[in-house]
Design an enzyme around this catalytic site. Sequence first.
Site, PDB file in Angstrom:
ATOM      1  N   CYS A 198       0.819  -1.215   0.000  1.00 21.58           N
ATOM      2  CA  CYS A 198       0.000   0.000   0.000  1.00 21.58           C
ATOM      3  C   CYS A 198       0.856   1.269   0.000  1.00 21.58           C
ATOM      4  O   CYS A 198       1.689   1.463   0.883  1.00 21.58           O
ATOM      5  CB  CYS A 198      -0.899  -0.014   1.238  1.00 21.58           C
ATOM      6  SG  CYS A 198      -1.730   1.548   1.530  1.00 21.58           S
ATOM      7  N   TRP A 238      -7.842  -7.109   4.585  1.00 17.48           N
ATOM      8  CA  TRP A 238      -6.449  -7.330   4.981  1.00 17.48           C
ATOM      9  C   TRP A 238      -6.379  -8.358   6.115  1.00 17.48           C
ATOM     10  O   TRP A 238      -7.134  -8.273   7.064  1.00 17.48           O
ATOM     11  CB  TRP A 238      -5.813  -6.031   5.481  1.00 17.48           C
ATOM     12  CG  TRP A 238      -5.645  -4.936   4.456  1.00 17.48           C
ATOM     13  CD1 TRP A 238      -6.288  -3.734   4.458  1.00 17.48           C
ATOM     14  CD2 TRP A 238      -4.757  -4.915   3.334  1.00 17.48           C
ATOM     15  NE1 TRP A 238      -5.855  -2.971   3.400  1.00 17.48           N
ATOM     16  CE2 TRP A 238      -4.917  -3.660   2.693  1.00 17.48           C
ATOM     17  CE3 TRP A 238      -3.838  -5.831   2.801  1.00 17.48           C
ATOM     18  CZ2 TRP A 238      -4.196  -3.300   1.548  1.00 17.48           C
ATOM     19  CZ3 TRP A 238      -3.124  -5.474   1.660  1.00 17.48           C
ATOM     20  CH2 TRP A 238      -3.316  -4.231   1.052  1.00 17.48           C
ATOM     21  N   ARG A 246     -14.482   1.566   5.513  1.00 18.50           N
ATOM     22  CA  ARG A 246     -13.497   0.662   4.952  1.00 18.50           C
ATOM     23  C   ARG A 246     -12.375   0.417   5.953  1.00 18.50           C
ATOM     24  O   ARG A 246     -12.079   1.265   6.798  1.00 18.50           O
ATOM     25  CB  ARG A 246     -12.910   1.241   3.661  1.00 18.50           C
ATOM     26  CG  ARG A 246     -13.874   1.190   2.485  1.00 18.50           C
ATOM     27  CD  ARG A 246     -13.253   1.834   1.262  1.00 18.50           C
ATOM     28  NE  ARG A 246     -12.060   1.110   0.830  1.00 18.50           N
ATOM     29  CZ  ARG A 246     -10.961   1.681   0.367  1.00 18.50           C
ATOM     30  NH1 ARG A 246     -10.872   2.992   0.278  1.00 18.50           N
ATOM     31  NH2 ARG A 246      -9.921   0.950  -0.002  1.00 18.50           N
ATOM     32  N   VAL A 247     -11.748  -0.743   5.823  1.00 20.74           N
ATOM     33  CA  VAL A 247     -10.639  -1.117   6.700  1.00 20.74           C
ATOM     34  C   VAL A 247      -9.344  -0.966   5.897  1.00 20.74           C
ATOM     35  O   VAL A 247      -9.113  -1.709   4.947  1.00 20.74           O
ATOM     36  CB  VAL A 247     -10.813  -2.559   7.194  1.00 20.74           C
ATOM     37  CG1 VAL A 247      -9.569  -3.028   7.936  1.00 20.74           C
ATOM     38  CG2 VAL A 247     -12.044  -2.648   8.091  1.00 20.74           C
ATOM     39  N   THR A 248      -8.534   0.030   6.262  1.00 21.48           N
ATOM     40  CA  THR A 248      -7.375   0.378   5.449  1.00 21.48           C
ATOM     41  C   THR A 248      -6.102   0.409   6.282  1.00 21.48           C
ATOM     42  O   THR A 248      -6.153   0.442   7.520  1.00 21.48           O
ATOM     43  CB  THR A 248      -7.576   1.770   4.812  1.00 21.48           C
ATOM     44  OG1 THR A 248      -7.774   2.725   5.864  1.00 21.48           O
ATOM     45  CG2 THR A 248      -8.789   1.800   3.878  1.00 21.48           C
ATOM     46  N   VAL A 249      -4.971   0.379   5.608  1.00 20.77           N
ATOM     47  CA  VAL A 249      -3.675   0.625   6.215  1.00 20.77           C
ATOM     48  C   VAL A 249      -3.182   1.980   5.728  1.00 20.77           C
ATOM     49  O   VAL A 249      -3.555   2.390   4.626  1.00 20.77           O
ATOM     50  CB  VAL A 249      -2.655  -0.477   5.843  1.00 20.77           C
ATOM     51  CG1 VAL A 249      -2.876  -1.714   6.670  1.00 20.77           C
ATOM     52  CG2 VAL A 249      -2.668  -0.785   4.348  1.00 20.77           C
ATOM     53  N   GLU A 278      -5.024   7.943   8.852  1.00 25.49           N
ATOM     54  CA  GLU A 278      -4.855   8.803   7.675  1.00 25.49           C
ATOM     55  C   GLU A 278      -3.344   8.993   7.451  1.00 25.49           C
ATOM     56  O   GLU A 278      -2.648   9.602   8.258  1.00 25.49           O
ATOM     57  CB  GLU A 278      -5.562  10.141   7.913  1.00 25.49           C
ATOM     58  CG  GLU A 278      -5.218  11.254   6.937  1.00 25.49           C
ATOM     59  CD  GLU A 278      -5.388  10.844   5.491  1.00 25.49           C
ATOM     60  OE1 GLU A 278      -6.449  10.305   5.143  1.00 25.49           O
ATOM     61  OE2 GLU A 278      -4.432  11.038   4.708  1.00 25.49           O
ATOM     62  N   SER A 279      -2.854   8.462   6.335  1.00 26.66           N
ATOM     63  CA  SER A 279      -1.393   8.362   6.133  1.00 26.66           C
ATOM     64  C   SER A 279      -0.687   9.709   6.204  1.00 26.66           C
ATOM     65  O   SER A 279       0.419   9.817   6.729  1.00 26.66           O
ATOM     66  CB  SER A 279      -1.100   7.701   4.786  1.00 26.66           C
ATOM     67  OG  SER A 279      -1.405   8.564   3.715  1.00 26.66           O
ATOM     68  N   TYR A 314      -5.372   5.693  -8.967  1.00 24.02           N
ATOM     69  CA  TYR A 314      -6.558   4.913  -8.607  1.00 24.02           C
ATOM     70  C   TYR A 314      -7.785   5.390  -9.376  1.00 24.02           C
ATOM     71  O   TYR A 314      -8.593   4.586  -9.846  1.00 24.02           O
ATOM     72  CB  TYR A 314      -6.834   5.006  -7.093  1.00 24.02           C
ATOM     73  CG  TYR A 314      -5.863   4.202  -6.254  1.00 24.02           C
ATOM     74  CD1 TYR A 314      -6.145   2.880  -5.911  1.00 24.02           C
ATOM     75  CD2 TYR A 314      -4.671   4.744  -5.819  1.00 24.02           C
ATOM     76  CE1 TYR A 314      -5.271   2.140  -5.152  1.00 24.02           C
ATOM     77  CE2 TYR A 314      -3.778   4.006  -5.058  1.00 24.02           C
ATOM     78  CZ  TYR A 314      -4.078   2.705  -4.720  1.00 24.02           C
ATOM     79  OH  TYR A 314      -3.203   1.971  -3.973  1.00 24.02           O
TER      80      TYR A 314
END
Lengths: 334, 334
Positions: free
Chosen positions: B57, B90, B124-127, B142-143, B189
């Site tokens: 990711c 994930w 949503r489940v995010t990294v 939040e990256s 994306y």
Amino acid sequence: MNMLIDGEWRAGAYESTDEEGEFDRQESAFRDSVSADPDAEFPAEAGRYHLYVSYACPWAHRTLIVRSLLGLEDAISVSVVDPYREDDGWQFTSDKEGCTEDHVNGFDYLRETYVAADSDFTGRVTVPVLWDKERETIVNNESKEVMRMLDTEFGDVAEREVTLYPEGYRDEVDRLVEDIYEPINNGVYRTGFAETQAAYDRAVTELFDALDHYDDLLADQRYLAGDRLTEADVAMFTTLVRFDEVYHTHFMCNRQFVREYDNLWPYLRDLYQTHGFGETVQMDHITEHYYTTHPDVSPKRIVPLGPDPDFEAPHHRDELPGGPPAELAEKPLR
Amino acid sequence: MNMLIDGEWRAGAYESTDEEGEFDRQESAFRDSVSADPDAEFPAEAGRYHLYVSYACPWAHRTLIVRSLLGLEDAISVSVVDPYREDDGWQFTSDKEGCTEDHVNGFDYLRETYVAADSDFTGRVTVPVLWDKERETIVNNESKEVMRMLDTEFGDVAEREVTLYPEGYRDEVDRLVEDIYEPINNGVYRTGFAETQAAYDRAVTELFDALDHYDDLLADQRYLAGDRLTEADVAMFTTLVRFDEVYHTHFMCNRQFVREYDNLWPYLRDLYQTHGFGETVQMDHITEHYYTTHPDVSPKRIVPLGPDPDFEAPHHRDELPGGPPAELAEKPLR
């Protein structure tokens, strides 16, 4: 995959990959020959034969190039199918730029020519189709053989004295056309239609090994068979000219672009700029066909931006021995 | 698209494109902050925080790079999910090279951390996920914000005195991180997930216009903000390093490779060869993830050969003013 079975049209009738996930191309069905001999079953005559083609299809494209190079435009008429191929197979929709109606039979679908030629026909419906207007049947639908007939049998009706199968080169041309078929011409399809990682890996490795080999070969010679333009170059051209815009992304042949090759790229431009090659390239038909016709590969049916290679850029290949037939320069094409 | 709804996992729960076919990225849900202030709700302390990431990711990758550049490996632990993401989202499968178990909670699925933090979580489940081991909750996912916290709040526990948000450059860094997000970081994306030709055309045009712009900018300056390495370069790097191998083919960002750009390509190599960047690139996780996780884009789930860019080739960017922080050379990374 859609096909005819006993003359009846079936959508999704058979799988085109074998049990190992490798793409399996069906052999072409009609294999008769037009001959220069006036007493032959299919004698070469002006006005008698008709080509059904798609500008999108690399196999049909071969026959269009040979027809142009020899100046057979008046002798052999052409109908062009719609690049978009859906459940009904290739069809005629003359309102789209570059497409035509069926000038000979007035059919709506190409498959009707197959049934007209053989009411029990079983198999895929493909282009090119060489149609005999007199006997109202298909002579041949195998591009390699149609290319050869146009090249060697129509000399008396051709406007230009050009041969792409010259004496002294014939064994080499036969060998080359055969050698590039499986890894390159069919290899891009085997790569793109592979159903397993192993089948993909095999196909893509063979493809780029072969491209690397011909890139080396073309460092010191202008054409595949040496100093003469031959059918082998026609066969290579129709795959290379589609490569960067289509096969690279759509079929995941993505190790590199053709335009990144030291010799294949100038070689491709050299051919493109030779009368008869570039004029027969209809890139919008090519991109529309592939990206919108294979939802198993590109499900969104979106035509990507693509790299837009500059086929008209100088190629400097004329520094190598040989060149295109002088007749091509003297009697330019329409 | 799979997501949590009121803490319950639902496969295929919502569409991620709007009515015009454009990809619509959901905002990250957890937005608390770690602070250098010891009295803050989440004070920066060694050993207290944990990062959940995927090497695949680009958003998670940003946080891994900053963690490495500052020398936060001992202070902030990491768990790495499986690059293959299916209907369960994930997950942890520690038997795959480069993957780990969940070192903190022992969960099987990343979504369990979301439910542990908020039993009614919807989204949503995010990294990446920045997890607080003491309060047993998610601080932030939040990256951009996690990258900033690691960069600016952990100075007391960092091994290296490096900042990627230097005084005098901050407005410019904020502007750059914001400016590259929509056309480039998210743009790949939006290009790949576009459901209509019009949405694709808009996204891909914006993407390459932006890449062209930054290619020009980088002709005369080593980094996006000038002579200093900043968070903007980290944000740009994680997209560029994935571009040729993945976005180009998988997301049809195929006008050209990054390796065909005059300045972006040496710039990318320069960053790659800077300690903390190249070490965090796990290309096999990247290619496996994208090509096998989005059947709506690549239905055959085959990982293509790809161009294999030589990130280690000389870049000659050190002829431009500035350079990476001296501390990076003096205290090399593990």
